[in-house]
Each structure stands twice: as structure tokens, then as C-alpha cells.
Design an enzyme around this catalytic site. Structure first.
Site, PDB file in Angstrom:
ATOM      1  N   TYR A  53     -88.218  -8.978 -23.737  1.00 13.57           N
ATOM      2  CA  TYR A  53     -89.417  -8.959 -24.566  1.00 13.57           C
ATOM      3  C   TYR A  53     -90.292  -7.752 -24.245  1.00 13.57           C
ATOM      4  O   TYR A  53     -90.323  -7.292 -23.111  1.00 13.57           O
ATOM      5  CB  TYR A  53     -90.235 -10.227 -24.348  1.00 13.57           C
ATOM      6  N   SER A 236     -89.603 -20.967 -32.338  1.00 14.56           N
ATOM      7  CA  SER A 236     -89.943 -20.790 -33.755  1.00 14.56           C
ATOM      8  C   SER A 236     -90.225 -22.115 -34.447  1.00 14.56           C
ATOM      9  O   SER A 236     -89.701 -22.382 -35.539  1.00 14.56           O
ATOM     10  CB  SER A 236     -88.848 -20.019 -34.497  1.00 14.56           C
ATOM     11  N   LEU A 238     -92.737 -22.820 -36.036  1.00 16.46           N
ATOM     12  CA  LEU A 238     -93.397 -22.467 -37.293  1.00 16.46           C
ATOM     13  C   LEU A 238     -92.486 -21.623 -38.180  1.00 16.46           C
ATOM     14  O   LEU A 238     -92.940 -21.023 -39.153  1.00 16.46           O
ATOM     15  CB  LEU A 238     -94.704 -21.712 -37.019  1.00 16.46           C
ATOM     16  N   GLY A 241     -93.249 -18.067 -38.808  1.00 19.87           N
ATOM     17  CA  GLY A 241     -94.466 -17.901 -39.595  1.00 19.87           C
ATOM     18  C   GLY A 241     -94.383 -18.404 -41.017  1.00 19.87           C
ATOM     19  O   GLY A 241     -95.420 -18.541 -41.688  1.00 19.87           O
ATOM     20  N   LEU A 243     -93.855 -21.380 -42.133  1.00 18.76           N
ATOM     21  CA  LEU A 243     -94.507 -22.679 -42.313  1.00 18.76           C
ATOM     22  C   LEU A 243     -96.024 -22.607 -42.270  1.00 18.76           C
ATOM     23  O   LEU A 243     -96.702 -23.597 -42.547  1.00 18.76           O
ATOM     24  CB  LEU A 243     -93.972 -23.673 -41.286  1.00 18.76           C
ATOM     25  N   THR A 244     -96.585 -21.442 -41.960  1.00 15.98           N
ATOM     26  CA  THR A 244     -98.042 -21.278 -42.083  1.00 15.98           C
ATOM     27  C   THR A 244     -98.451 -21.096 -43.534  1.00 15.98           C
ATOM     28  O   THR A 244     -99.622 -21.262 -43.880  1.00 15.98           O
ATOM     29  CB  THR A 244     -98.523 -20.049 -41.300  1.00 15.98           C
ATOM     30  N   GLY A 245     -97.483 -20.694 -44.381  1.00 17.04           N
ATOM     31  CA  GLY A 245     -97.772 -20.422 -45.788  1.00 17.04           C
ATOM     32  C   GLY A 245     -98.176 -18.987 -46.065  1.00 17.04           C
ATOM     33  O   GLY A 245     -98.400 -18.620 -47.231  1.00 17.04           O
ATOM     34  N   LYS A 246     -98.237 -18.152 -45.039  1.00 13.76           N
ATOM     35  CA  LYS A 246     -98.781 -16.806 -45.249  1.00 13.76           C
ATOM     36  C   LYS A 246     -97.860 -15.879 -46.038  1.00 13.76           C
ATOM     37  O   LYS A 246     -98.312 -14.837 -46.518  1.00 13.76           O
ATOM     38  CB  LYS A 246     -99.129 -16.155 -43.913  1.00 13.76           C
TER      39      LYS A 246
END
Length: 347
Positions: A53, A236, A238, A241, A243-246
């Protein structure tokens, strides 16, 4: 939040875990350290990193920087003992670690020492194998996975050698427990079998992708985890990302993962946004923040889970942490089950 024990160890962790894969790239050091403070203040005690990372992108020049950020926080605050610290050793790669070599009995000891130096600590609580040397169906490779070229005897010998080196590290006090990542049901079982046969460290955890959009863990691996006492560390939760709707309606926010990785590592398919909308609709129907819906769903599963979530910014982390006490009712879970049947595995 609740606590759970990792596998058959005596290590107790919260069922939420702070992920750090953006530390040193999208997330600068001051924000990363603020996130660590916030997570502790919210009651978390579990943090996950890796020698490769940060990501987006992974690069030889930056590999190890996320561990260095954690090490700087430990050194500055003196609060290392408040965290259960997990990190990972890289498998075969394009060249960003060990000139492409994965982990082996011969080199894993050096990899542990290098992580300890970057992390500025004497011990790693959970040391994980980031992906199998023999190959894996993870990272969207499930659609064309072909294990027919594997050599069973070679794989078992490799497991024996690696476990022997990990045993040496445990006896030296450098690591406390060991785990897997991006593994299969057969692989997880054989790691446990080889350990038991030779009196070597037993895998306590498996860190695989798991979310409302990615549910490989629900069948064979679910049975494996239950019967082998291997705890899931879901990454993961989400769905990168989604599932945040962004990302709905073609939106690509500046600085988001999609702005840096346009196909989201193979997750951006024709079905993913309509499938995501089904879960966003469930959240709206029940008056739940979609982020909190996705995180709370993890704890409805028939096996122990500590969900690893990451936030690019401290503001995003605050939104996630606000849902740490959300529990989903049966009507919500029934709606989720119906959506999963209607929209299975969009990537």
C-alpha cells in the site's frame, strides 16, 4: 460495535476495522493520522495495512508508504498498544515488491522485518498472505478462473515452508497470528490441514472482498470459515464506493477511486449501477443511510465478520462512523435478500 475473537487465537478485535490502503496517495499524512484518532475515539481497535500500500495506483516507488504513515503515528503518539495491527505480505506481482517475487519460506522473514521497521513496532498482531502464490479467482478473475495448471504437491510443500517461517517469526515474538487473503475454500482448508499435520501456526482469518455486490463468501467459503474457525475480514464492504451512491447517473467525483481507475478494477460493468440502485432504493425505503445499510448488513451473516472499510478523507470516515450502532431489522434483510436474487453478482 461488538468484539470478536480472531479464529482460535486470543486476539479480540472490534467488528469494524480501519483500512489504510489510500494512506500515502489519496490520503495525506495529516488526514491519515486524524482518521486513526477518530477511529480510536469511536471505539475501534483494529487497523489493517499491507506492504504494497497505497493503491490507486500501486507503484514500486510508493509501496510501503502506508505502513510508514502508521509507524509515524505510533512513534508520535506512543499509542501503538491501543491497536490490533494487521498487515500483509505481497504475492507474485508486476515488480512493485521483491522484483515481482511472491512470498516463500526463504523470503517471508525479511518481509516481516521490513514491515516492522516501517511500522516502527516490535510486533505485528496479524500477519496475512495477500494473495496465493499459486493463483486465485479474486480480483474479478472468477469469470475465467482455471486452476488446471496447479501442482498440488508443490502447493502443499510451499504451504509447509511458509508456515515454518511464520512459526519462526511467532517464536521470535515478531508476529502473533497469521491469516490469509483472497483465498479459496480449498486453499483455506489445506493451510489449516498442513498446520495441524505439522504442528505449525493455524490460519486465524481470511481477508476477502465481501459486500452486497460481491458475495462469493456465501457458499463454500462460508462452510469453510464455520467449520475451520477462520474469521472473515471483509474488504470493500462499500463495494469500492458504489454502495455510497456517488457513482450513480454517471457521476465521477473529483479525487474518487473511479477518477483514478476508470473501470474500478473490473467492477464497472453494465449491471453494477442498476444493481446498486436496488440497494439505494432499499435504504431510502427504510430511511437508512446507504453507507450504514451496507456496513450493518455485514453483521447479519452466519459467520463472524470484521468489516474493513477505508475512507479517503476524515469527513468520509465521520459519515461511516455515524452508523456504527445501526442494526437492520428483518424486513430490511428480507428486502436485501430479494434484491440479491434479482441482481446477483454484478461483477
Amino acid at each position: 460495535m461488538k468484539t470478536l475473537t480472531l479464529g482460535r487465537t486470543d486476539i479480540s478485535v472490534t467488528d469494524w476495522c480501519l483500512g489504510t490502503m489510500t494512506f500515502g496517495n489519496q490520503t495525506p499524512m495529516d488526514d491519515a493520522h486524524r482518521q486513526m484518532d477518530m477511529a480510536l475515539d469511536a471505539g475501534l481497535n483494529f487497523i489493517d495495512c499491507a506492504e504494497m500500500y497505497p493503491v490507486n495506483p500501486v507503484a514500486k516507488e510508493t509501496a510501503g508508504r502506508s505502513e510508514e504513515y502508521l509507524g509515524e503515528w505510533f512513534a508520535r503518539t506512543g499509542r501503538r498498544d491501543e491497536w490490533v495491527l494487521a498487515t500483509k505480505v505481497t504475492g507474485p506481482n508486476p515488480g512493485f515488491k521483491r522484483d515481482g517475487a511472491g512470498f516463500s519460506g526463504a523470503n517471508i522473514g525479511q518481509a516481516i522485518d521490513e514491515s516492522l521497521t516501517r511500522l516502527k513496532t516490535d510486533v505485528i498482531d496479524l500477519y496475512q498472505l495477500h494473495w496465493p502464490v499459486r493463483g486465485t479467482w479474486a480480483f474479478r478473475s472468477n469469470w475465467s478462473y482455471d486452476p488446471s495448471g496447479q501442482n498440488r504437491a508443490q502447493t502443499l510443500d510451499h504451504m509447509h515452508e511458509v508456515l515454518g517461517a511464520l512459526d519462526t517469526a511467532i517464536k521470535a515474538g515478531k508476529i502473533r497470528a497469521v491469516g490469509l487473503s483472497n483465498e479459496t475454500a480449498w486453499g483455506t482448508t489445506k493451510w489449516c490441514d498442513v498446520a495441524e499435520e505439522h504442528g505449525l501456526p493455524r490460519m486465524a482469518t481470511i481477508q476477502n472482498e465481501y459486500s452486497l455486490l460481491c458475495r462469493h463468501m456465501d457458499t463454500d467459503l462460508s462452510e469453510t470459515m464455520v467449520n475451520e474457525d477462520v474469521t472473515l475480514l471483509s474488504f470493500s464492504p462499500l463495494a469500492a464506493g458504489f454502495l455510497t451512491g456517488k457513482y450513480q447517473d454517471g457521476q465521477v467525483p473529483d479525487g474518487s477511486r473511479m477518477s483514478l481507475n476508470t473501470d474500478m478494477g473490473g467492477r464497472l460493468t453494465d449491471r453494477v449501477l442498476p444493481t446498486t440502485q436496488a440497494y439505494l432504493d432499499i435504504a431510502a425505503k427504510h430511511g437508512i443511510d446507504p453507507v450504514h445499510l451496507a456496513m450493518a448488513w455485514q453483521f447479519s451473516r452466519p459467520f463472524p465478520v470484521s468489516a474493513i472499510f477505508g475512507a479517503t478523507t476524515a469527513d468520509q470516515l465521520a459519515q461511516i462512523l455515524a452508523g456504527r450502532d445501526v442494526v437492520l431489522g428483518q424486513e430490511v434483510l428480507d428486502d436485501i435478500d430479494a434484491a440479491h436474487r434479482a441482481h446477483p453478482m454484478p461483477y
